[in-house]
Design a protein around this motif. Structure first.
Motif, PDB file in Angstrom:
ATOM      1  N   LYS A   3     -22.779  22.523   4.830  1.00  0.00           N
ATOM      2  CA  LYS A   3     -21.696  22.029   5.087  1.00  0.00           C
ATOM      3  C   LYS A   3     -19.883  22.171   5.314  1.00  0.00           C
ATOM      4  CE  LYS A   3     -23.133  20.474   0.323  1.00  0.00           C
ATOM      5  NZ  LYS A   3     -23.033  20.970  -1.083  1.00  0.00           N
ATOM      6  N   THR A   4     -19.972  23.745   5.779  1.00  0.00           N
ATOM      7  CA  THR A   4     -18.244  23.227   7.042  1.00  0.00           C
ATOM      8  C   THR A   4     -18.453  23.937   7.912  1.00  0.00           C
ATOM      9  OG1 THR A   4     -17.185  23.429   4.689  1.00  0.00           O
ATOM     10  CG2 THR A   4     -16.293  25.174   6.440  1.00  0.00           C
ATOM     11  N   LEU A  99     -19.921  16.516  14.287  1.00  0.00           N
ATOM     12  CA  LEU A  99     -20.200  16.862  13.088  1.00  0.00           C
ATOM     13  C   LEU A  99     -19.180  16.635  12.623  1.00  0.00           C
ATOM     14  CD1 LEU A  99     -19.442  21.021  14.537  1.00  0.00           C
ATOM     15  CD2 LEU A  99     -21.397  20.513  13.243  1.00  0.00           C
ATOM     16  N   VAL A 104     -19.753  17.023   8.541  1.00  0.00           N
ATOM     17  CA  VAL A 104     -19.366  18.128   7.857  1.00  0.00           C
ATOM     18  C   VAL A 104     -17.919  18.519   8.106  1.00  0.00           C
ATOM     19  CG1 VAL A 104     -19.657  20.552   9.334  1.00  0.00           C
ATOM     20  CG2 VAL A 104     -21.581  18.645   9.190  1.00  0.00           C
ATOM     21  N   PHE A 211     -25.056  18.360  15.117  1.00  0.00           N
ATOM     22  CA  PHE A 211     -24.919  18.156  13.915  1.00  0.00           C
ATOM     23  C   PHE A 211     -26.782  18.722  13.317  1.00  0.00           C
ATOM     24  CE2 PHE A 211     -25.938  15.368  10.052  1.00  0.00           C
ATOM     25  CZ  PHE A 211     -25.681  15.908   9.296  1.00  0.00           C
ATOM     26  N   ARG A 215     -26.671  22.041  10.889  1.00  0.00           N
ATOM     27  CA  ARG A 215     -27.061  21.203   9.280  1.00  0.00           C
ATOM     28  C   ARG A 215     -28.698  22.088   9.131  1.00  0.00           C
ATOM     29  NH1 ARG A 215     -29.645  15.575   8.545  1.00  0.00           N
ATOM     30  NH2 ARG A 215     -31.458  16.859   9.573  1.00  0.00           N
TER      31      ARG A 215
END
Length: 219
Positions: A3-4, A99, A104, A211, A215
């Motif tokens: 998520k980051t 992202l 994100v 992404f 992910r």
């Protein structure tokens, strides 16, 4: 799920190393000290303050740390503003946008000063993509100490296993791993004499990340 993404700046987002190299070595010349290539390479990932703390001890420099930092910063700022060919590293803007557009959270965690980070982010219009900026000048110890990445993970609001770090330096990789965060080592042609073997994976091209790949990193 990731998520980051926590980005380093120098050597990952932009190659300011030639500007830093010029500023440092001009200052070394002014101070009449000779810094070997090996010693200089060992400073990668350190804040400017920590660099001069080490130099002050090694060369018995009489000037105060803050004065040394300010002198080097002036040299850097003058060179940065006149270097027209300075640009983001290939593929990194596309990765940042990809992202960001997919939700994100992006955080910068750089050993650079807030002033230098601001100059880079203003020049390349990056503020809109990052939720937080963490500068090494806010911490008493530089990378490989994990404090800067621990703070970045805390600010993200996510668990550490939901975060990754992208780093190009030996000290940065060590800091990420010491913080307990998955690390992508970026093997940049601009990052010389850096050892990335402790990174979880190593890439040489930002086009190899997107992404979906970020992910689905399995931590």
């Amino acid at each position: 799920m990731i998520k980051t993404v926590i980005f380093d700046m120098d050597g990952v987002i932009v190659d300011t190393e030639p500007v830093h190299y010029y500023a440092y070595h001009q200052h070394f010349k002014n101070l009449e000290i000779e810094v070997s290539d090996a010693l200089y390479a060992s400073f990668t990932g350190n804040s400017t303050k920590n660099v001069y703390q080490k130099l002050k001890e090694a060369f018995l420099i009489e000037h105060e740390i803050d004065a040394l930092v300010n002198q080097k910063r002036e040299l850097f700022n003058d060179a940065f503003d006149t270097k027209e060919d300075l640009d983001l590293l290939p593929g990194v803007r596309e990765l940042i946008i990809d992202l960001h557009e997919n939700g994100v959270n992006l955080i910068l965690a750089s050993s650079a000063s807030k002033v230098t980070i601001s100059r880079v982010f203003n020049r390349f219009k990056l503020h809109q993509y990052f939720s937080h900026i963490v500068s090494g000048e806010d911490f008493p110890k530089s990378k490989p100490h994990p404090a800067i990445f621990e703070k970045a993970a805390q600010l993200s609001g996510n668990e550490k296993h939901e975060c990754i770090v992208i780093e190009d330096s030996t000290n940065g990789v060590k800091a990420a791993k010491a913080a307990g965060i998955y690390c992508v080592g970026y093997n940049s042609v601009h990052s010389k004499m850096q050892e990335l073997t402790e990174a979880d994976i190593v890439i040489s091209d930002f086009n190899s990340l997107d992404f979906k790949k970020v992910r689905d990193i399995n931590i």
